[in-house]
Every structure is written in structure tokens, then in C-alpha cells.
Design an enzyme around this catalytic site. Structure first.
Site, PDB file in Angstrom:
ATOM      1  N   CYS A  58     -10.189  14.194 -14.712  1.00  0.00           N
ATOM      2  CA  CYS A  58      -9.693  14.881 -15.907  1.00  0.00           C
ATOM      3  C   CYS A  58     -10.552  14.599 -17.135  1.00  0.00           C
ATOM      4  CB  CYS A  58      -8.238  14.505 -16.163  1.00  0.00           C
ATOM      5  SG  CYS A  58      -7.118  15.179 -14.916  1.00  0.00           S
ATOM      6  N   GLU A  59     -10.979  13.356 -17.300  1.00  0.00           N
ATOM      7  CA  GLU A  59     -11.819  13.040 -18.460  1.00  0.00           C
ATOM      8  C   GLU A  59     -13.154  13.769 -18.364  1.00  0.00           C
ATOM      9  OE1 GLU A  59     -13.506   9.384 -21.189  1.00  0.00           O
ATOM     10  OE2 GLU A  59     -12.389   8.898 -19.372  1.00  0.00           O
ATOM     11  N   ALA A  60     -13.727  13.834 -17.170  1.00  0.00           N
ATOM     12  CA  ALA A  60     -15.012  14.516 -16.992  1.00  0.00           C
ATOM     13  C   ALA A  60     -14.911  16.007 -17.302  1.00  0.00           C
ATOM     14  CB  ALA A  60     -15.524  14.302 -15.564  1.00  0.00           C
TER      15      ALA A  60
END
Length: 124
Positions: free
Chosen positions: A46-48
Site C-alpha cells: 500500500c505504501e509503494a
């Protein structure tokens, strides 16, 4: 050496001005010791993709870098098959973006709800 995105086996990322969609193919790399999807792999996914989406929106003027991540893992998923992330841009500020991302399995069941805040820094 592979990048984190390559190791996560993110199959695609589609971005718009207000949302994103992405899919990650699961395997042994994503598993915790009991064979279930590791929450850390979900968070990294999700962060990527939130970073990719922020960078797409800002078109090189600013770079989106992860500032905070909050995750709620609500259903276990064996580390096989795929998960899909559907994200909505909740806030597009001058110096930050806030993304709400639902991670679902092949049957559209909620696996995790993740919020990613990206700080926007000047691209030099």
C-alpha cells in the site's frame, strides 16, 4: 538485485487524479510462518502504490514520500492467489496526500484497510 516493488510482485498500478487500483500476486515471499499473508507485506504494498499514485498526480513537481501508515488487518488470507488494492485520495493538499486503500481478496472480501499519508517534497 530486485527492487521492493519487484519482490512484492505488484502486477499493475492504475492511477487517476482521485484514485488507484493495483494487484499483487502472492507467494512464499509474502507469507508469515503459518502461511498467511504477512501484514508487513500488505503495508509495503500500500505504501509503494500510494507513493506511485502521488508521484503520478504531482507529475514531477513534487515527490510523494511515505510519512505515516495505519493498517487494520481484518481477515486472514493464505499467501496464494492475489490481492487487489482500491485506493481513494481523501486529501490533496499543498504538502501532503492522504490515501484510503481497501485491500480485498479474489472474492472482494476485505483483507485490510490501510491509510497512507505522503509528504510532498520538492523534486530537484
Amino acid at each position: 538485485m530486485k527492487s521492493l516493488v519487484e519482490q512484492l510482485t505488484i502486477e499493475y498500478v492504475r492511477c487517476t487524479e482521485t484514485g488507484l487500483e493495483s494487484r499483487m500476486k502472492l507467494g512464499l515471499f509474502h507469507a508469515q510462518p503459518f502461511g498467511y499473508l504477512n501484514g508487513g507485506a500488505t503495508i509495503a504494498f500500500c505504501e509503494a502504490i500510494a507513493g506511485m499514485a502521488s508521484n503520478e498526480i504531482e507529475r514531477g513537481e513534487y515527490l510523494g514520500v511515505g510519512q505515516s501508515v495505519t493498517a487494520h488487518h481484518v481477515r486472514p488470507k493464505k499467501a496464494e492467489g492475489t490481492v487487489t488494492a482500491i485506493g481513494e485520495l481523501l486529501h490533496r493538499g499543498k504538502r501532503s496526500h492522504v490515501w484510503s486503500i481497501r485491500v480485498v481478496d479474489e472474492e472482494d472480501r476485505l483483507i485490510s484497510q490501510v491509510t497512507v499519508v505522503n509528504a510532498l517534497i520538492a523534486a530537484n
